[in-house]
Each structure stands twice: as structure tokens, then as C-alpha cells.
Design an enzyme around this catalytic site. Structure first.
Site, PDB file in Angstrom:
ATOM      1  N   ARG A 192     111.583  76.963  98.810  1.00 55.16           N
ATOM      2  CA  ARG A 192     110.487  77.218  97.858  1.00 55.16           C
ATOM      3  C   ARG A 192     110.932  78.202  96.786  1.00 55.16           C
ATOM      4  NH1 ARG A 192     106.978  80.909  99.035  1.00 55.16           N
ATOM      5  NH2 ARG A 192     106.868  80.454 101.256  1.00 55.16           N
ATOM      6  N   TYR A 242      95.156  68.028  76.078  1.00 51.53           N
ATOM      7  CA  TYR A 242      95.002  67.130  77.230  1.00 51.53           C
ATOM      8  C   TYR A 242      93.760  67.548  78.048  1.00 51.53           C
ATOM      9  CZ  TYR A 242      95.902  65.441  81.959  1.00 51.53           C
ATOM     10  OH  TYR A 242      95.782  64.888  83.195  1.00 51.53           O
ATOM     11  N   ASP A 302     102.611  73.566  74.386  1.00 52.01           N
ATOM     12  CA  ASP A 302     102.839  72.381  75.206  1.00 52.01           C
ATOM     13  C   ASP A 302     103.448  71.317  74.297  1.00 52.01           C
ATOM     14  OD1 ASP A 302     102.640  69.907  76.482  1.00 52.01           O
ATOM     15  OD2 ASP A 302     100.771  70.412  77.522  1.00 52.01           O
ATOM     16  N   LYS A 330     106.288  62.854  81.575  1.00 56.51           N
ATOM     17  CA  LYS A 330     106.164  61.940  80.413  1.00 56.51           C
ATOM     18  C   LYS A 330     107.544  61.570  79.866  1.00 56.51           C
ATOM     19  CE  LYS A 330     101.908  63.035  81.243  1.00 56.51           C
ATOM     20  NZ  LYS A 330     101.098  62.274  82.138  1.00 56.51           N
TER      21      LYS A 330
HETATM   22  C1  LIG Z   1     100.127  66.971  76.758  1.00 55.95           C
HETATM   23  C2  LIG Z   1     100.049  67.046  78.259  1.00 55.95           C
HETATM   24  N1  LIG Z   1     100.284  68.213  78.859  1.00 55.95           N
HETATM   25  C3  LIG Z   1     100.208  68.335  80.205  1.00 55.95           C
HETATM   26  C4  LIG Z   1      99.883  67.269  80.999  1.00 55.95           C
HETATM   27  C5  LIG Z   1      99.807  67.438  82.478  1.00 55.95           C
HETATM   28  O1  LIG Z   1     100.966  66.960  83.064  1.00 55.95           O
HETATM   29  P1  LIG Z   1     101.066  66.474  84.585  1.00 55.95           P
HETATM   30  O2  LIG Z   1     100.317  65.178  84.671  1.00 55.95           O
HETATM   31  O3  LIG Z   1     102.528  66.364  84.815  1.00 55.95           O
HETATM   32  O4  LIG Z   1     100.431  67.524  85.413  1.00 55.95           O
HETATM   33  C6  LIG Z   1      99.623  66.021  80.414  1.00 55.95           C
HETATM   34  C7  LIG Z   1      99.263  64.867  81.249  1.00 55.95           C
HETATM   35  O5  LIG Z   1      98.912  63.821  80.770  1.00 55.95           O
HETATM   36  C8  LIG Z   1      99.702  65.920  79.005  1.00 55.95           C
HETATM   37  O6  LIG Z   1      99.444  64.743  78.380  1.00 55.95           O
END
Ligand SMILES: Cc1ncc(COP(=O)(O)O)c(C=O)c1O
Length: 390
Positions: free
Chosen positions: A58, A110, A179, A204
Site C-alpha cells: 500500500r 465532471y 484536471d 481515459k
Molecule cells: C474530467 C474527468 N475527471 C475525472 C474523472 C474521474 O475519473 P475516474 O472515473 O477514473 O474516477 C472523470 C471521469 O469521467 C472525468 O471525465
């Protein structure tokens, strides 16, 4: 482009770093060209208080270590930490703060991030304001500790002027986290543009094969890194070694994939732009995107993301369009080699309150498309036939 103690002594190109950074075969006994998979959850110690590099799975694992360092290198930074999902990475960042601290978050993000901040972090005493990115400075208060933006935004693909927001953050002694899931370091490196922290959902484009859920935080700030490393371990939001192995493999083709995502998405966007049943197309690579010129200054290319509005459509029409697709798959997520389409108002952004969705133009005729790596002619004819059904 070399992280601390990196394998690349001199700055090297992106693809070279993706393949080689921190993966010198001489560092492991087998001399394997591919970093060996280490599944062990624990590591033998020299003595009760001395160990070689890893002690418990971990707190650290060789495959995670390779991936974290390589990802930091790709973002032109020193420190990377992988988390068991993109939202796990976001929770790690939010956990840097204490009850009473204020976080300003872009309003077009998101849905899961919105939900995490609004429904979970507020319960822990954090104060969260969701604001339009042009109003961030006026939202700063005495207790503001972090500005969080997504660029490009999800789902309306707004371009955030990261250097301008970084200047505001510096002026007020506030951290800036970006992000960058939709763009990836192949096209844009927020740390170079002034951000303190970068977050990617590796799920993604970075992994790109729709078979791993993972996230990463990247920073150049040792103090932030140390705090996040502590949180990663103690909150236990860690990815499995095999998943790290998979993502390490996937990022070797990131440059190739991103170039093709860009090429395909531009062709699809141009097709949609001229289609009589399409009201509006949003793609930062098209001159009709309101921030096309700004985007060109801040990024070297665009990924596979397109948002478009079907003309005069209500929910039923959008549903008919989506269920008529034969190659493009109706599914959550984005960034993989499969082209995916979804309806944010009832899927990825359903957790955002309706009045807020209205303000953001996340309407029932807004379709989010992640253009994959199929032959673009097949994608266009699939979209064409589905639009005819509307
Ligand atoms: C722009 C963005 N940030 C964060 C996330 C969250 O990622 P995860 O699904 O890997 O937790 C997503 C998920 O669709 C996203 O589109």
C-alpha cells in the site's frame, strides 16, 4: 524532460520519455526490457527498521513507482502519485485541506467531481463554491486554499486560461489544481503553465484501452507531494500493481493514439458542423469554437472529445440517435480506442442539479462524443445514419 533520479539524463522527446523514463533495464536484476510485474504485497526487510526501497504494497510497489515517475516526467514535473481512480486522486487533493477551508471549483466539471466536492467534502467541513472560470478572482475569500479547474471542461469543452488563473492563484497565495484528463500531457502541461497540481483520470486517454480505472496527481512541490504521499498510503486509495503495469504499457503509445484521436475527431467535427440536423459543434480545434485562438496558444493539439447539440431535439430524439448508433457505443467514459457517445444530462452529469445544468447548457440535446481510433469513414457513416433516425 527528466524527473528526479530519472533514466534520461538529458531532456528527451515525449515518446522517448514515455518508453524509457525510469525504465532502465539495468535497474532490475533480470535486465528485462519491460519493467517486471511485482504482485507481492510485502517486501523483506534487512532489519526491523531498515528496508531496501519498498516495505508494504500500500505504501509503495515497484510497478507503481515506475509509472508514477514516468508520468511525472511526461508532465515535465518531479513527482507523480497514482490513485485507484481519478476521483480517488481528487479526494486525495481535497484531503490536503481541513474543515473551514474554502475551495473554488470551476462550474463546468465532471459530474462525479461535482458530486464528490458537493456531497462528501462539504460533509467533512470544506466550503465549496462552484463558479464560472471568469469569476474566480471575485470568489476568493480569506479562507480560500485551492482553485480547481478542468481544462478542457466536461462536457462543454470550454478552454480555461490556465496562466491567467495561475497568476490569480499566486497573487492570493492559493493553490491551483488542473484536471487535464481531456487534453493529456501530450498536448498540454499545466505545470508549465503555472499550475501547482495536475490531476488526470488515467482511465481515459492516458490508458486509452478502456480496461483500467486509475488516477494520478502530479506536482513539482515537494511539500505537496509529501502530504499527498502520506494521504495516498493512509487513505489506502492505491491502484493494483497489474493495473500500473498495464498503464505503463499503454502510455508508450499515447503519442500515436493522441495524434489519431485528433485527426479523427477533427474530421468528425467538420462533418457534424455541416450536418443540417446539428445545431452547434464544440471542438477546440475548429475555428468556430469561441476560444479556438486561446486554445492554440495553450495547447499543441486536441484529443478526441466533441460536444454537439442536435437541432430542435428533446430527450426522446437524443435517445433515438444514441440507440441507433452501430459502431459508436452508447456508454459512459471516454478516451479509449472505441468511440463512445453519451447524453450528459442523464448520464455523466445527471448528479448536477437541473438548474445548474441549464445555466451550463447541459441540455437534453447535448451529445458528448469521444472519437476513438476506428476508420473515420465508418464513424462518419454511423453518425450519419443515426442522425437520419432523429
Ligand atoms: C474530467 C474527468 N475527471 C475525472 C474523472 C474521474 O475519473 P475516474 O472515473 O477514473 O474516477 C472523470 C471521469 O469521467 C472525468 O471525465
Amino acid at each position: 524532460m527528466s524527473g528526479e533520479n530519472g533514466y534520461l539524463p538529458e531532456p528527451k522527446g515525449f515518446a522517448t520519455a514515455a518508453i524509457h523514463a525510469f525504465q532502465d533495464p539495468e535497474q532490475w536484476e533480470s535486465m528485462a526490457v519491460v519493467a517486471p510485474m511485482v504482485a507481492s504485497t510485502t517486501f523483506k526487510r534487512y532489519g526491523p527498521s531498515s528496508f531496501k526501497k519498498f516495505e508494504y504494497g500500500r505504501s509503495g510497489n515497484p510497478n507503481r513507482d515506475v509509472l508514477e515517475n514516468c508520468l511525472a516526467t511526461l508532465d515535465n514535473a518531479k513527482y507523480g502519485l497514482c490513485w485507484s481512480s481519478g476521483l480517488g486522486a481528487t479526494m486525495g487533493v481535497a484531503s490536503l485541506f481541513k474543515a473551514g477551508d474554502h475551495i473554488i471549483c470551476g462550474d463546468d466539471i465532471y459530474g462525479g467531481t461535482n458530486c464528490l466536492l458537493d456531497k462528501v467534502c462539504t460533509k467533512l467541513g470544506l466550503e465549496i463554491s462552484f463558479v464560472d472560470e471568469t469569476k474566480i478572482e471575485s470568489a476568493i475569500k480569506k479562507n480560500t486554499k485551492l482553485i480547481w479547474v478542468e481544462s478542457l471542461t466536461n462536457p462543454t469543452l470550454k478552454v480555461i486560461n490556465i496562466p491567467a488563473i495561475a497568476a490569480i492563484a499566486r497573487k492570493h497565495n492559493v493553490l491551483l489544481a488542473v484536471d487535464s484528463t481531456f487534453v493529456t500531457p501530450y498536448f498540454q502541461r499545466p505545470i508549465d503553465l503555472g499550475a501547482d497540481l495536475v490531476v488526470h483520470s488515467l482511465t481515459k486517454f492516458m490508458n486509452g484501452h478502456t480496461d483500467v480505472i486509475m488516477g494520478v496527481t502530479i506536482t513539482n512541490n515537494k511539500n505537496l507531494y509529501d502530504q499527498l504521499k502520506f494521504l495516498q498510503n493512509i487513505m489506502g486509495i492505491v491502484p493494483a500493481p497489474f493495473d500500473c503495469y498495464q498503464v505503463t504499457r499503454s502510455i508508450k503509445t499515447l503519442p500515436l493514439r493522441m495524434k489519431q484521436h485528433m485527426k479523427n475527431s477533427l474530421e468528425v467535427a467538420k462533418f457534424l458542423e455541416t450536418h443540417p440536423k446539428v445545431e452547434k459543434v464544440l471542438h477546440p480545434g475548429l475555428p468556430c469554437h469561441p476560444q479556438h485562438e486561446l486554445y492554440k496558444k495553450l495547447a499543441s493539439g486536441c484529443s478526441g472529445m466533441i460536444t454537439f447539440y442536435i437541432k430542435n431535439a428533446v430527450l426522446e430524439h437524443s435517445q433515438r440517435f444514441l440507440t441507433s448508433l452501430k459502431i459508436v457505443t452508447l456508454a459512459h467514459s471516454l478516451g479509449g480506442y472505441h468511440s463512445l457517445a453519451e447524453l450528459p444530462s442523464v448520464m455523466s452529469h445527471a448528479s448536477i442539479p437541473e438548474d445548474q445544468r441549464k445555466i451550463l447548457n447541459i441540455t437534453d440535446n447535448l451529445i458528448r462524443l469521444s472519437v476513438g481510433l476506428e476508420d473515420v469513414e465508418d464513424l462518419i457513416s454511423d453518425l450519419q445514419q443515426a442522425l437520419e433516425k432523429v
